[in-house]
Design a protein around this motif. Structure first.
Motif, PDB file in Angstrom:
ATOM      1  N   MET A 140       0.828  -1.259   0.089  1.00 32.37           N
ATOM      2  CA  MET A 140       0.182  -0.045  -0.050  1.00 32.37           C
ATOM      3  C   MET A 140       0.855   1.321  -0.072  1.00 32.37           C
ATOM      4  SD  MET A 140      -3.262   0.595  -0.063  1.00 32.37           S
ATOM      5  CE  MET A 140      -3.341   2.062  -1.156  1.00 32.37           C
ATOM      6  N   LEU A 141       1.889   1.134   0.794  1.00 31.97           N
ATOM      7  CA  LEU A 141       2.843   2.068   0.781  1.00 31.97           C
ATOM      8  C   LEU A 141       3.551   2.614  -0.550  1.00 31.97           C
ATOM      9  CD1 LEU A 141       3.892   4.265   3.036  1.00 31.97           C
ATOM     10  CD2 LEU A 141       5.952   2.463   3.299  1.00 31.97           C
ATOM     11  N   ALA A 142       3.990   1.535  -1.195  1.00 36.10           N
ATOM     12  CA  ALA A 142       4.347   1.683  -2.569  1.00 36.10           C
ATOM     13  C   ALA A 142       3.621   2.213  -3.402  1.00 36.10           C
ATOM     14  CB  ALA A 142       5.065   0.446  -2.923  1.00 36.10           C
ATOM     15  N   SER A 143       2.272   1.803  -3.399  1.00 34.77           N
ATOM     16  CA  SER A 143       1.265   2.351  -4.340  1.00 34.77           C
ATOM     17  C   SER A 143       1.018   3.572  -4.397  1.00 34.77           C
ATOM     18  CB  SER A 143       0.015   1.595  -3.920  1.00 34.77           C
ATOM     19  OG  SER A 143      -0.008   0.161  -4.346  1.00 34.77           O
ATOM     20  N   TYR A 144       1.050   4.152  -3.013  1.00 43.34           N
ATOM     21  CA  TYR A 144       0.894   5.851  -2.778  1.00 43.34           C
ATOM     22  C   TYR A 144       1.974   6.628  -3.391  1.00 43.34           C
ATOM     23  CZ  TYR A 144      -3.264   5.551   0.316  1.00 43.34           C
ATOM     24  OH  TYR A 144      -4.523   5.556   0.906  1.00 43.34           O
ATOM     25  N   THR A 145       3.254   6.069  -3.328  1.00 44.10           N
ATOM     26  CA  THR A 145       4.487   6.763  -3.783  1.00 44.10           C
ATOM     27  C   THR A 145       4.562   6.562  -5.209  1.00 44.10           C
ATOM     28  OG1 THR A 145       5.737   4.878  -3.379  1.00 44.10           O
ATOM     29  CG2 THR A 145       5.852   6.571  -1.549  1.00 44.10           C
ATOM     30  N   HIS A 146       4.303   5.635  -5.712  1.00 39.38           N
ATOM     31  CA  HIS A 146       4.176   5.180  -7.281  1.00 39.38           C
ATOM     32  C   HIS A 146       3.146   6.169  -8.050  1.00 39.38           C
ATOM     33  CE1 HIS A 146       4.680   3.040 -11.151  1.00 39.38           C
ATOM     34  NE2 HIS A 146       3.189   2.993 -11.060  1.00 39.38           N
ATOM     35  N   HIS A 147       2.208   6.623  -7.314  1.00 41.27           N
ATOM     36  CA  HIS A 147       0.828   7.441  -7.979  1.00 41.27           C
ATOM     37  C   HIS A 147       1.331   8.651  -7.477  1.00 41.27           C
ATOM     38  CE1 HIS A 147      -1.068   4.101 -10.087  1.00 41.27           C
ATOM     39  NE2 HIS A 147      -0.937   3.515  -9.112  1.00 41.27           N
ATOM     40  N   GLY A 148       2.341   9.057  -6.716  1.00 42.82           N
ATOM     41  CA  GLY A 148       2.593  10.489  -6.441  1.00 42.82           C
ATOM     42  C   GLY A 148       1.893  11.033  -5.132  1.00 42.82           C
ATOM     43  N   LYS A 149       0.911   9.967  -4.497  1.00 44.00           N
ATOM     44  CA  LYS A 149       0.429  10.447  -3.250  1.00 44.00           C
ATOM     45  C   LYS A 149       1.192  10.626  -2.139  1.00 44.00           C
ATOM     46  CE  LYS A 149      -3.364  10.635  -5.712  1.00 44.00           C
ATOM     47  NZ  LYS A 149      -4.169  11.714  -6.149  1.00 44.00           N
ATOM     48  N   PHE A 150       2.239  11.450  -2.042  1.00 43.31           N
ATOM     49  CA  PHE A 150       3.259  11.261  -1.135  1.00 43.31           C
ATOM     50  C   PHE A 150       2.844  11.564   0.337  1.00 43.31           C
ATOM     51  CE2 PHE A 150       5.327  12.589  -5.124  1.00 43.31           C
ATOM     52  CZ  PHE A 150       5.831  11.604  -5.199  1.00 43.31           C
ATOM     53  N   GLN A 151       1.956  12.598   0.523  1.00 45.69           N
ATOM     54  CA  GLN A 151       1.382  12.895   1.784  1.00 45.69           C
ATOM     55  C   GLN A 151       0.535  11.597   2.559  1.00 45.69           C
ATOM     56  OE1 GLN A 151       2.130  15.792   3.636  1.00 45.69           O
ATOM     57  NE2 GLN A 151       1.338  14.164   5.339  1.00 45.69           N
ATOM     58  N   GLN A 152      -0.155  10.769   1.585  1.00 45.63           N
ATOM     59  CA  GLN A 152      -0.812   9.690   2.019  1.00 45.63           C
ATOM     60  C   GLN A 152       0.175   8.748   2.479  1.00 45.63           C
ATOM     61  OE1 GLN A 152      -1.726  11.505  -0.491  1.00 45.63           O
ATOM     62  NE2 GLN A 152      -4.133  11.326  -1.073  1.00 45.63           N
ATOM     63  N   ALA A 153       1.153   8.606   1.775  1.00 44.06           N
ATOM     64  CA  ALA A 153       2.427   7.774   1.998  1.00 44.06           C
ATOM     65  C   ALA A 153       2.957   7.803   3.343  1.00 44.06           C
ATOM     66  CB  ALA A 153       3.368   7.711   0.882  1.00 44.06           C
ATOM     67  N   CYS A 154       3.357   9.010   3.571  1.00 40.86           N
ATOM     68  CA  CYS A 154       3.765   9.559   4.892  1.00 40.86           C
ATOM     69  C   CYS A 154       2.723   9.307   6.022  1.00 40.86           C
ATOM     70  CB  CYS A 154       4.163  11.063   4.793  1.00 40.86           C
ATOM     71  SG  CYS A 154       5.740  11.303   3.886  1.00 40.86           S
ATOM     72  N   ASN A 155       1.663   9.702   5.915  1.00 37.84           N
ATOM     73  CA  ASN A 155       0.459   9.214   7.046  1.00 37.84           C
ATOM     74  C   ASN A 155       0.420   7.734   7.239  1.00 37.84           C
ATOM     75  OD1 ASN A 155      -0.066  12.043   6.968  1.00 37.84           O
ATOM     76  ND2 ASN A 155      -1.871  12.271   5.716  1.00 37.84           N
ATOM     77  N   LEU A 156       0.417   7.049   6.146  1.00 37.64           N
ATOM     78  CA  LEU A 156       0.434   5.534   6.179  1.00 37.64           C
ATOM     79  C   LEU A 156       1.677   4.982   6.824  1.00 37.64           C
ATOM     80  CD1 LEU A 156      -1.424   2.987   5.370  1.00 37.64           C
ATOM     81  CD2 LEU A 156       0.092   2.675   3.510  1.00 37.64           C
ATOM     82  N   LEU A 159       3.313   6.516   9.126  1.00 38.02           N
ATOM     83  CA  LEU A 159       3.275   6.903  10.668  1.00 38.02           C
ATOM     84  C   LEU A 159       2.171   5.933  11.305  1.00 38.02           C
ATOM     85  CD1 LEU A 159       3.370  10.825  10.342  1.00 38.02           C
ATOM     86  CD2 LEU A 159       5.107   9.209  11.408  1.00 38.02           C
ATOM     87  N   GLN A 160       1.189   5.612  10.580  1.00 40.92           N
ATOM     88  CA  GLN A 160       0.309   4.655  11.075  1.00 40.92           C
ATOM     89  C   GLN A 160       0.676   3.401  11.393  1.00 40.92           C
ATOM     90  OE1 GLN A 160      -3.358   4.261   8.521  1.00 40.92           O
ATOM     91  NE2 GLN A 160      -3.950   2.304   9.692  1.00 40.92           N
ATOM     92  N   MET A 161       1.736   2.904  10.438  1.00 40.83           N
ATOM     93  CA  MET A 161       2.415   1.580  10.428  1.00 40.83           C
ATOM     94  C   MET A 161       3.067   1.479  11.630  1.00 40.83           C
ATOM     95  SD  MET A 161       4.847  -0.030   7.525  1.00 40.83           S
ATOM     96  CE  MET A 161       5.935  -1.335   7.915  1.00 40.83           C
ATOM     97  N   HIS A 162       4.093   2.712  11.864  1.00 39.36           N
ATOM     98  CA  HIS A 162       4.882   2.630  13.051  1.00 39.36           C
ATOM     99  C   HIS A 162       4.046   2.569  14.421  1.00 39.36           C
ATOM    100  CE1 HIS A 162       8.193   3.900  15.418  1.00 39.36           C
ATOM    101  NE2 HIS A 162       7.483   4.615  15.967  1.00 39.36           N
ATOM    102  N   SER A 163       2.899   3.511  14.390  1.00 43.95           N
ATOM    103  CA  SER A 163       2.138   3.404  15.625  1.00 43.95           C
ATOM    104  C   SER A 163       1.506   2.005  15.894  1.00 43.95           C
ATOM    105  CB  SER A 163       1.107   4.532  15.587  1.00 43.95           C
ATOM    106  OG  SER A 163       0.102   4.053  14.678  1.00 43.95           O
ATOM    107  N   GLN A 164       1.335   1.223  14.830  1.00 49.17           N
ATOM    108  CA  GLN A 164       0.794  -0.095  15.007  1.00 49.17           C
ATOM    109  C   GLN A 164       2.023  -1.263  15.443  1.00 49.17           C
ATOM    110  OE1 GLN A 164      -2.237  -1.521  12.485  1.00 49.17           O
ATOM    111  NE2 GLN A 164      -3.234   0.561  12.470  1.00 49.17           N
ATOM    112  N   GLY A 165       2.956  -0.713  15.679  1.00 50.72           N
ATOM    113  CA  GLY A 165       4.217  -1.486  15.957  1.00 50.72           C
ATOM    114  C   GLY A 165       4.608  -2.731  14.938  1.00 50.72           C
ATOM    115  N   VAL A 166       4.356  -2.218  13.719  1.00 46.54           N
ATOM    116  CA  VAL A 166       4.989  -3.136  12.740  1.00 46.54           C
ATOM    117  C   VAL A 166       6.604  -2.866  12.215  1.00 46.54           C
ATOM    118  CG1 VAL A 166       4.491  -3.776  10.344  1.00 46.54           C
ATOM    119  CG2 VAL A 166       2.666  -3.239  11.669  1.00 46.54           C
ATOM    120  N   THR A 167       7.257  -3.733  12.373  1.00 44.74           N
ATOM    121  CA  THR A 167       8.716  -3.752  12.124  1.00 44.74           C
ATOM    122  C   THR A 167       8.928  -3.465  10.800  1.00 44.74           C
ATOM    123  OG1 THR A 167       9.453  -5.215  13.953  1.00 44.74           O
ATOM    124  CG2 THR A 167      10.923  -4.434  12.313  1.00 44.74           C
ATOM    125  N   PRO A 168       9.341  -2.145  10.270  1.00 41.27           N
ATOM    126  CA  PRO A 168       9.570  -1.827   9.090  1.00 41.27           C
ATOM    127  C   PRO A 168      10.916  -2.697   8.413  1.00 41.27           C
ATOM    128  CG  PRO A 168      10.400   0.028  10.470  1.00 41.27           C
ATOM    129  CD  PRO A 168       9.750  -0.941  11.272  1.00 41.27           C
TER     130      PRO A 168
END
Length: 568
Positions: free
Chosen positions: A286-302, A304-313
């Motif tokens: 989902m993150l790569a989908s946003y960056t690929h389509h130029g939705k950079f703010q949505q990518a950053c928001n996602l 941060l959501q991922m980090h807040s849920q404790g998912v290890t990047p």
């Protein structure tokens, strides 16, 4: 009353001892036991010893046992001994020796059995020796082993690999014939056949096979779903996805990727939010989908959501998040990701390091970009290219050229993007002579044929420095039809010299391209206005309006290419 302990004969203990054997030292001890007890003359026990040696990858040790007269002195040639060595070479290499020993068996009138052929076929597959594999297939048919289950799988794999290598074949005729001839087929074998059809792009054959299955698992459904996804048939993929009796993370992630590739990010995000469980791969998708389509703010928001849920990047997460930060110019978030999550080790390799360099450079922190570059222990050519161009964008032209020369001295493999980066540096540094030299060295010294983009960089360099006649000569001589960037560069040079006639000629070529680039019309209009030709200036603006073309303030794709874009 205690029952008497049953004494197990030594020859029955040895196979068990071999399974417990932990290394070459123990193997030597068991070998000594075989010699002292005379069981070394037993083909069964000797072959088990050989097999265990090959399990440890000790082919030198196995060869000494097999080929020398001692310690197998007096042991007659036996199919079990040959099978053990053929298997060892098939697993450990060189695979050619498997085929040599197989030939030797035939010459000794030793009949290969169902344990021989799987490893002979495996060796043929690994070697790409399809002629010999077909020969072995013919022999096993004559011997009556073609219906043996243990042979069917390596035989199937052999024909799959053979037909994959034959690009012109475009089918799986022989592999399918082997598949159809199997008396019993596991679900895994059905799935493998479906996957191969999907991999070939034959979705219809895959679907017919899928429909014939009496029993399916989630892999079967995912394999078929991947066929529709690869074919970009989103409608059928969605229908198929909806009918799946069970879905795993792979199913959901695959469908999200399909919707994203089709440009339907809203549906992709809706599906992402509906997932019963997610892993780092689904978040990355989902993150790569946003960056690929130029939705950079949505990518950053996602992110941060991922980090807040404790998912290890992982590395892919960081590349997408840093790319979004770079495009947004969000130095704060990019630096926070670096310091708090990636930290100082750059342990995730060249791609993450390069993404960090790009982020810092695009966020105007060239010193931090350089620090990352210097600390990186693993750098690929793209990393060097990005750093060269980053220096150029920040006016450090000398550093760009030093880095380029360092690549040459280190013997690093330069590519066409390397020359794009250094020509870009020459163009922005006004280094006409150096740019000419580097451009001519591409094919002469590095055997890299210049592409349209390289000619564009050279023309831009010449135009920026008033060499418009030479730039026009390059345009005439280059083996490509000039694009909007080339004509735009010439138009810009005409403006500097106020050469209205040449500008009009360039504008005619631009109009033939039917581009919607507004910058060129603005340039021409301004040139007319500077020369007090106000009617012509008004016509140029009117032409923009008629074509519904608008100039974006402060931006022109004609005069400035994307800094970090990797060419296809």
């Amino acid at each position: 009353m205690c029952s008497a302990a049953v004494s197990v004969p030594l020859h029955q203990k040895i196979p068990h001892l071999l399974t417990l054997c932990g290394g070459l030292r123990h193997l030597n001890q068991i070998h000594g036991l075989l010699i002292t007890s005379s069981f070394v003359r037993s083909p069964t026990l000797s072959s088990l010893l050989l097999r265990r040696a090959t399990d440890f990858g000790c082919m030198d040790y196995a060869e000494r046992l097999f080929f020398t007269s001692s310690p197998f002195d007096g042991v007659p040639p036996h199919v079990l001994l040959y099978n053990a060595m053929i298997r060892g070479y098939a697993h450990n290499g060189p695979q050619e020796n498997s085929l040599l020993l197989f030939e030797e068996m035939l010459q000794r009138d030793l009949k290969p059995n169902s344990f021989t052929y799987p490893f002979v076929l495996d060796s043929c597959t690994r070697l790409g020796n399809y002629g010999y594999g077909k020969k072995a297939h013919g022999q096993l048919i004559k011997a009556g082993y073609d219906a043996v289950a243990s042979i069917a799988s390596p035989l199937f794999k052999f024909y799959v690999e053979m037909e994959r290598s034959c690009i012109a074949a475009g089918s799986l005729v022989d592999a399918r014939r082997v598949f159809d001839g199997m008396l019993t087929k596991s679900i895994g074998m059905w799935n493998k056949m479906i996957f191969e059809y999907v991999n070939l792009g034959d979705v219809e054959s895959a679907r017919r096979l899928f429909d014939d299955m009496l029993e399916r698992d989630v892999v079967s459904w995912n394999s078929m779903l991947s066929g529709y996804v690869r074919a970009a048939d989103v409608k059928r993929a969605l229908d198929f996805f909806g009918r799946m009796p069970a879905k795993d993370i792979v199913s959901w992630t695959m469908m999200i990727a399909a919707l994203s590739d089709a440009g339907n990010l809203i549906a992709a995000r809706r599906l992402f939010d509906e997932m019963p469980e997610r892993n780092v791969v689904s978040w990355n998708c989902m993150l790569a989908s946003y960056t690929h389509h130029g939705k950079f703010q949505q990518a950053c928001n996602l992110f941060l959501q991922m980090h807040s849920q404790g998912v290890t990047p992982d590395g892919y997460t960081f590349v997408s998040a840093l790319s979004a930060c770079a495009h947004l110019g969000d130095l704060g978030l990019g630096k926070w990701i670096h310091i708090n999550l990636i930290r100082d080790g750059l342990r995730l390799g060249a791609k993450v390091g390069t993404a960090l360099i790009e982020m810092y450079a695009k966020c105007s922190d060239i010193d931090s970009a350089l620090k990352v570059f210097v600390k990186m222990t693993e750098k690929d050519v793209f990393c060097w290219n990005v750093m060269i161009k980053a220096f150029a964008m920040h006016g450090r032209i000398v550093d760009s050229l030093k880095l380029f020369e360092s690549m040459i001295k280190k013997g690093l493999p330069l590519n066409d993007l390397t020359f794009m980066s250094v020509l870009f540096a020459c163009s922005h540094g006004g280094l006409v002579q150096e740019g000419r030299r580097i451009f001519s060295s591409m094919e002469k010294d590095f055997k890299i044929s210049p592409r349209m983009e390289h000619y564009g960089c050279l023309i831009d360099l010449l135009c920026r420095n008033g060499q418009i006649e030479e730039a026009q000569a390059v345009v005439k001589e280059m083996p490509y039809k000039p694009d909007i960037a080339v004509w735009g560069a010439l138009l810009g040079a005409c403006r500097v010299k106020n050469d209205i006639k040449s500008a009009e000629q360039a504008m005619e070529k631009i109009q033939e391209l039917e581009t919607d680039e507004g910058g060129v019309y603005v340039l021409l209009s301004n040139m007319y206005a500077t020369s007090s030709q106000y009617n012509e200036a008004s016509k140029a603006r009117q032409m923009m309006e008629e074509k519904n073309i608008w100039k974006t303030t402060g931006c022109s794709s004609v005069l400035e290419a994307s800094v970090f874009r990797e060419a296809p």
